[in-house]
Motif scaffolding. Sequence first.
Motif, PDB file in Angstrom:
ATOM      1  N   LYS A   3       1.160  -1.279   0.339  1.00 41.63           N
ATOM      2  CA  LYS A   3       0.126   0.086   0.197  1.00 41.63           C
ATOM      3  C   LYS A   3       1.133   1.016  -0.020  1.00 41.63           C
ATOM      4  O   LYS A   3       1.535   0.752   0.944  1.00 41.63           O
ATOM      5  N   THR A   4       0.503   2.193  -0.804  1.00 42.55           N
ATOM      6  CA  THR A   4       1.274   3.474  -0.862  1.00 42.55           C
ATOM      7  C   THR A   4       0.221   4.153  -0.148  1.00 42.55           C
ATOM      8  O   THR A   4      -0.433   4.620  -0.475  1.00 42.55           O
ATOM      9  N   GLU A  39      -3.518  14.637  -7.887  1.00 45.11           N
ATOM     10  CA  GLU A  39      -4.606  14.371  -8.572  1.00 45.11           C
ATOM     11  C   GLU A  39      -5.487  12.958  -8.284  1.00 45.11           C
ATOM     12  O   GLU A  39      -6.420  12.077  -8.411  1.00 45.11           O
ATOM     13  N   ARG A  40      -4.133  12.267  -9.762  1.00 42.62           N
ATOM     14  CA  ARG A  40      -4.366  10.887  -9.687  1.00 42.62           C
ATOM     15  C   ARG A  40      -3.733   9.895  -8.471  1.00 42.62           C
ATOM     16  O   ARG A  40      -4.688   8.789  -8.287  1.00 42.62           O
ATOM     17  N   ALA A  41      -3.886  10.173  -7.660  1.00 40.03           N
ATOM     18  CA  ALA A  41      -3.028   9.566  -6.673  1.00 40.03           C
ATOM     19  C   ALA A  41      -5.064   9.701  -5.735  1.00 40.03           C
ATOM     20  O   ALA A  41      -5.148   7.929  -5.253  1.00 40.03           O
ATOM     21  N   ARG A  42      -5.094  10.701  -5.782  1.00 38.76           N
ATOM     22  CA  ARG A  42      -6.832  10.463  -4.832  1.00 38.76           C
ATOM     23  C   ARG A  42      -7.452   9.950  -5.705  1.00 38.76           C
ATOM     24  O   ARG A  42      -8.598   8.853  -5.299  1.00 38.76           O
ATOM     25  N   ARG A  43      -7.616   9.710  -7.231  1.00 37.75           N
ATOM     26  CA  ARG A  43      -8.470   8.456  -7.996  1.00 37.75           C
ATOM     27  C   ARG A  43      -8.350   7.677  -7.932  1.00 37.75           C
ATOM     28  O   ARG A  43      -9.147   6.209  -8.518  1.00 37.75           O
ATOM     29  N   ARG A  44      -7.327   6.983  -7.367  1.00 40.63           N
ATOM     30  CA  ARG A  44      -6.867   5.981  -7.291  1.00 40.63           C
ATOM     31  C   ARG A  44      -7.065   5.485  -5.496  1.00 40.63           C
ATOM     32  O   ARG A  44      -6.424   4.000  -5.288  1.00 40.63           O
ATOM     33  N   SER A  45      -7.703   6.272  -5.342  1.00 40.67           N
ATOM     34  CA  SER A  45      -7.629   5.700  -3.235  1.00 40.67           C
ATOM     35  C   SER A  45      -6.628   5.474  -2.840  1.00 40.67           C
ATOM     36  O   SER A  45      -5.740   5.247  -2.097  1.00 40.67           O
ATOM     37  N   VAL A  46      -5.109   6.390  -3.343  1.00 40.04           N
ATOM     38  CA  VAL A  46      -4.103   6.403  -2.582  1.00 40.04           C
ATOM     39  C   VAL A  46      -4.285   7.749  -1.520  1.00 40.04           C
ATOM     40  O   VAL A  46      -4.201   8.455  -1.749  1.00 40.04           O
ATOM     41  N   TRP A 177       1.332   5.711 -11.330  1.00 39.65           N
ATOM     42  CA  TRP A 177      -0.138   5.256 -11.373  1.00 39.65           C
ATOM     43  C   TRP A 177      -0.467   5.399 -13.572  1.00 39.65           C
ATOM     44  O   TRP A 177      -1.074   5.902 -13.827  1.00 39.65           O
TER      45      TRP A 177
END
Length: 178
Positions: A3-4, A39-46, A177
């Motif tokens: 998990k990241t 934004e990319r992290a949030r879309r991937r639930s990171v 990601w």
Amino acid sequence: MSKTALIIIDMINTYDHKDAELLLPSAESVVPVISDLAERARRRSVPVIYVNDNFGEWRSHHGELLDNALAGPHAHLVEPLRPDEDSLFVLKTRHSVFYDTPLQYLLHQQDIERLVLCGQVTEQCVLYSALDAHIRHFDVIVPKDAVAPIHEDLARAALRMMERNMGARVCTSQDLWV
């Protein structure tokens, strides 16, 4: 799969400090990259975790730091990185994101094993945070286009040290990601 978490270091900033004039050009170049990463992290639930210097303001909290930065002359560097309601925020007092902070506890509570470190300053806070993450057995990734240096030569050396001595993966933000 590990998990990241995305760790955004010291980007809530008024730039009213020593070396700010040297830092501003590189800060301006990394803001859009970090914003995109977040934004990319949030879309991937990171999880997105801001770890920010308290600038010696011992009575302040993260909302006050954000308000001060947004009211300053460099608000355009802070606005795109504004934490959302799901972001976590840890105040730090020194260079490393771990030094005298609850970050390690927070990461373990969320079963985080891998950290993507971005922010400023490459050859200072990012380097020291990478070392502290390494000795705590976290996997470290540093997107080199998402860290802002004061001195380019020291930043290049710091990135080499993170990669060679700490086993960090140094890459570009686009390598994450995808």
